[in-house]
Scaffold this motif. Sequence first.
Motif, PDB file in Angstrom:
ATOM      1  N   GLY A 196       0.817  -1.210   0.000  1.00 42.03           N
ATOM      2  CA  GLY A 196       0.000   0.000   0.000  1.00 42.03           C
ATOM      3  C   GLY A 196       0.848   1.256   0.000  1.00 42.03           C
ATOM      4  O   GLY A 196       0.602   2.195  -0.776  1.00 42.03           O
ATOM      5  N   ILE A 197       1.849   1.298   0.875  1.00 42.84           N
ATOM      6  CA  ILE A 197       2.722   2.470   0.952  1.00 42.84           C
ATOM      7  C   ILE A 197       3.525   2.623  -0.340  1.00 42.84           C
ATOM      8  O   ILE A 197       3.646   3.720  -0.898  1.00 42.84           O
ATOM      9  CB  ILE A 197       3.669   2.366   2.166  1.00 42.84           C
ATOM     10  N   VAL A 198       4.089   1.513  -0.830  1.00 44.90           N
ATOM     11  CA  VAL A 198       4.893   1.572  -2.053  1.00 44.90           C
ATOM     12  C   VAL A 198       4.043   2.021  -3.238  1.00 44.90           C
ATOM     13  O   VAL A 198       4.468   2.869  -4.044  1.00 44.90           O
ATOM     14  CB  VAL A 198       5.538   0.202  -2.335  1.00 44.90           C
ATOM     15  N   ALA A 199       2.830   1.499  -3.353  1.00 50.49           N
ATOM     16  CA  ALA A 199       1.944   1.902  -4.448  1.00 50.49           C
ATOM     17  C   ALA A 199       1.564   3.369  -4.327  1.00 50.49           C
ATOM     18  O   ALA A 199       1.527   4.101  -5.322  1.00 50.49           O
ATOM     19  CB  ALA A 199       0.688   1.025  -4.454  1.00 50.49           C
ATOM     20  N   ALA A 200       1.275   3.821  -3.078  1.00 49.70           N
ATOM     21  CA  ALA A 200       0.883   5.211  -2.872  1.00 49.70           C
ATOM     22  C   ALA A 200       2.013   6.164  -3.217  1.00 49.70           C
ATOM     23  O   ALA A 200       1.817   7.159  -3.932  1.00 49.70           O
ATOM     24  CB  ALA A 200       0.439   5.413  -1.423  1.00 49.70           C
ATOM     25  N   VAL A 201       3.206   5.886  -2.706  1.00 45.97           N
ATOM     26  CA  VAL A 201       4.356   6.773  -2.957  1.00 45.97           C
ATOM     27  C   VAL A 201       4.736   6.748  -4.433  1.00 45.97           C
ATOM     28  O   VAL A 201       4.974   7.798  -5.049  1.00 45.97           O
ATOM     29  CB  VAL A 201       5.548   6.364  -2.074  1.00 45.97           C
ATOM     30  N   SER A 202       4.791   5.561  -5.037  1.00 46.91           N
ATOM     31  CA  SER A 202       5.167   5.451  -6.443  1.00 46.91           C
ATOM     32  C   SER A 202       4.131   6.119  -7.346  1.00 46.91           C
ATOM     33  O   SER A 202       4.481   6.839  -8.293  1.00 46.91           O
ATOM     34  CB  SER A 202       5.322   3.976  -6.836  1.00 46.91           C
ATOM     35  N   GLY A 203       2.855   5.881  -7.047  1.00 45.24           N
ATOM     36  CA  GLY A 203       1.804   6.509  -7.849  1.00 45.24           C
ATOM     37  C   GLY A 203       1.803   8.014  -7.721  1.00 45.24           C
ATOM     38  O   GLY A 203       1.643   8.743  -8.707  1.00 45.24           O
ATOM     39  N   ALA A 204       1.999   8.505  -6.485  1.00 47.81           N
ATOM     40  CA  ALA A 204       2.042   9.954  -6.273  1.00 47.81           C
ATOM     41  C   ALA A 204       3.242  10.574  -6.987  1.00 47.81           C
ATOM     42  O   ALA A 204       3.131  11.644  -7.594  1.00 47.81           O
ATOM     43  CB  ALA A 204       2.105  10.250  -4.781  1.00 47.81           C
ATOM     44  N   ASP A 205       4.392   9.908  -6.923  1.00 49.31           N
ATOM     45  CA  ASP A 205       5.586  10.418  -7.626  1.00 49.31           C
ATOM     46  C   ASP A 205       5.358  10.471  -9.132  1.00 49.31           C
ATOM     47  O   ASP A 205       5.746  11.444  -9.802  1.00 49.31           O
ATOM     48  CB  ASP A 205       6.796   9.531  -7.310  1.00 49.31           C
ATOM     49  N   MET A 238     -11.127   0.062  -4.348  1.00 56.60           N
ATOM     50  CA  MET A 238     -10.444   1.285  -4.754  1.00 56.60           C
ATOM     51  C   MET A 238      -9.776   2.028  -3.596  1.00 56.60           C
ATOM     52  O   MET A 238      -8.705   2.625  -3.773  1.00 56.60           O
ATOM     53  CB  MET A 238     -11.434   2.214  -5.463  1.00 56.60           C
ATOM     54  N   ALA A 239     -10.390   2.002  -2.414  1.00 54.82           N
ATOM     55  CA  ALA A 239      -9.889   2.816  -1.294  1.00 54.82           C
ATOM     56  C   ALA A 239      -8.455   2.472  -0.891  1.00 54.82           C
ATOM     57  O   ALA A 239      -7.646   3.400  -0.676  1.00 54.82           O
ATOM     58  CB  ALA A 239     -10.830   2.683  -0.098  1.00 54.82           C
ATOM     59  N   PRO A 240      -8.069   1.186  -0.744  1.00 56.90           N
ATOM     60  CA  PRO A 240      -6.690   0.898  -0.316  1.00 56.90           C
ATOM     61  C   PRO A 240      -5.623   1.401  -1.283  1.00 56.90           C
ATOM     62  O   PRO A 240      -4.466   1.574  -0.886  1.00 56.90           O
ATOM     63  CB  PRO A 240      -6.659  -0.635  -0.235  1.00 56.90           C
ATOM     64  N   VAL A 241      -6.000   1.642  -2.538  1.00 58.06           N
ATOM     65  CA  VAL A 241      -5.034   2.156  -3.517  1.00 58.06           C
ATOM     66  C   VAL A 241      -5.072   3.680  -3.578  1.00 58.06           C
ATOM     67  O   VAL A 241      -4.039   4.347  -3.481  1.00 58.06           O
ATOM     68  CB  VAL A 241      -5.323   1.564  -4.915  1.00 58.06           C
ATOM     69  N   PHE A 242      -6.277   4.235  -3.716  1.00 57.76           N
ATOM     70  CA  PHE A 242      -6.380   5.659  -4.004  1.00 57.76           C
ATOM     71  C   PHE A 242      -6.273   6.548  -2.763  1.00 57.76           C
ATOM     72  O   PHE A 242      -5.725   7.654  -2.846  1.00 57.76           O
ATOM     73  CB  PHE A 242      -7.687   5.945  -4.749  1.00 57.76           C
ATOM     74  N   ILE A 243      -6.790   6.104  -1.624  1.00 54.63           N
ATOM     75  CA  ILE A 243      -6.697   6.961  -0.440  1.00 54.63           C
ATOM     76  C   ILE A 243      -5.249   7.191  -0.014  1.00 54.63           C
ATOM     77  O   ILE A 243      -4.830   8.341   0.185  1.00 54.63           O
ATOM     78  CB  ILE A 243      -7.568   6.403   0.709  1.00 54.63           C
ATOM     79  N   PRO A 244      -4.410   6.153   0.141  1.00 52.73           N
ATOM     80  CA  PRO A 244      -3.005   6.419   0.480  1.00 52.73           C
ATOM     81  C   PRO A 244      -2.283   7.258  -0.585  1.00 52.73           C
ATOM     82  O   PRO A 244      -1.474   8.130  -0.257  1.00 52.73           O
ATOM     83  CB  PRO A 244      -2.397   5.016   0.585  1.00 52.73           C
ATOM     84  N   MET A 245      -2.575   6.993  -1.866  1.00 47.85           N
ATOM     85  CA  MET A 245      -1.934   7.750  -2.937  1.00 47.85           C
ATOM     86  C   MET A 245      -2.316   9.225  -2.864  1.00 47.85           C
ATOM     87  O   MET A 245      -1.462  10.120  -2.964  1.00 47.85           O
ATOM     88  CB  MET A 245      -2.342   7.178  -4.296  1.00 47.85           C
TER      89      MET A 245
END
Length: 521
Positions: free
Chosen positions: A376-385, A422-429
């Motif tokens: 979750g953290i890796v997807a959020a940080v990578s997606g945000a970057d 969707m929430a576990p991917v998009f909310i952290p991102m």
Amino acid sequence: MSSSPASGQKGALQRFLDIVERGGNALPHPIIMFFYFAVGTVALSALLSLIGVSVTYDAMDRASGELVPTTVAIKSLLTADGVRFMFTNAINAFTGHAALGTILVAMLGVGVAEYSGLISAMLKRMVLATPKSLLTPILVFAGIMSNIASDAGYVVLVPLGAIVFMSFGRHPLAGIAAAFAGVSGGFSANLVIGSTDPLLGGISTEAARIMDPTYMVTPVANYYFMVVSTFLITILGTIVTDKIVEPRLGSYGGDMGEKADAMTPEELAGLKRAKWSFFALVALLCALIIPEAAPLRDPASGQILGNSPFMQSIILILTALFLIPGAAYGFGSKTFESAEGVVQGMVKSMSTMASVLVIIFVSAQFVSYFTYSNLGIVAAVSGADLLNNIGFTGLPLAVAMVLLSAVVNLFMGGASSKWLIMAPVFIPMFMQMGFTPEYTQVAYRIGDSTTNIITPLMTYFPIIASFAARYQEENGPKIGMGTVISMMMPYTFFFLGGWIVLFIVWSMLNLPLGPGAVMFM
């Protein structure tokens, strides 16, 4: 009646609907989907851990309160520690899910109000007492308000809308369209907190805790926005019905003899008891909240909102506001002969939660695996970057979330099942990009509501089509699912466009979304 579109338009519409239907039917049941997601998370965690995938981002240091660089690596679930986690944490993941307790407690009250007939009687009373000049807005508004219960709007208000419209000499399909637009197209708007709010808030809380283990999304997190949305959707629904849908339908050539049944003496007696019990409850709540040293105020700051006992007990309060008037109505209308009727209402509401409980159990395992592995953290940080690097940030990104939710809703029904995915991917991102979970949840809810009324995969859509078919004219075009979709399409466009405009204005003014709920981190 001119309810059939031109042949070219109908062909394009049918092709589009065929794609939607095939795509939706190809999807497995949500429970099976979450099982696949959980298995996929296990496999992906092992692969990415073997490769050595990690991210570095600025995280809040709890001791100093400052942002410090933090590196997080993927943890494999196929190690000894990972396997132990999956076995030992399964029950805790389920019982600790934030949505579990809130939705079950809320449904106890809503179930009694629905089982006793209170919600149906209130909708009927509202519509029957409406003057002709206000018929359309009141019908749309009643539809919006009906979503506090599970299916009262669909099974009571939609057919009632057709009958009431006919009683005023208006086209019955326009009444069906107006009611259906409010019930389903305006699903996320309301003046009161319904069962959807704690359910989505609990899912959002679990997703937010991937980045911040202490984060809490309350059931009233979107309340201010949804109150304003109620009036917006009522206005838009009225304009579309009176200016677009009904003129297009033309005059109705069928039998106009069907009349709406008047309120029975039992229903009126039940409503009277429900009204006084509601007022008594409100008076009691005021006594527990308004005085300076009231027990439901924050004992330290004296605040009513925020992290006060009042806000912490909002679900129990809402349950009481449905349960007690519902019981009072039941005894007044004679639908309840004894206290067993109240119990049966609560039991019946719990029986409808069976599929929800199974979905929460399986999805809770997926979320716990997702969190433990740091995916979750890796997807959020990578997606945000990635989004930052291409310059797709801020308000355009939030609007894109609305549109994505609207498209996904065409292929997959159920607000909670989609949000669980969707929430576990998009909310952290989005948290990484400065948006609060409450803001992301609002964007999702807008898109999720507006396309309900045009997808044949929505649970009640065939039922609405069958209601409409009752008003087939002898020599008129056939009324089927295509007719209903073409009739409802203007509502989707106007609701989606109007809601996005409200969303943009709200964002630009940086208004609170609900009590203690802001838009930006």
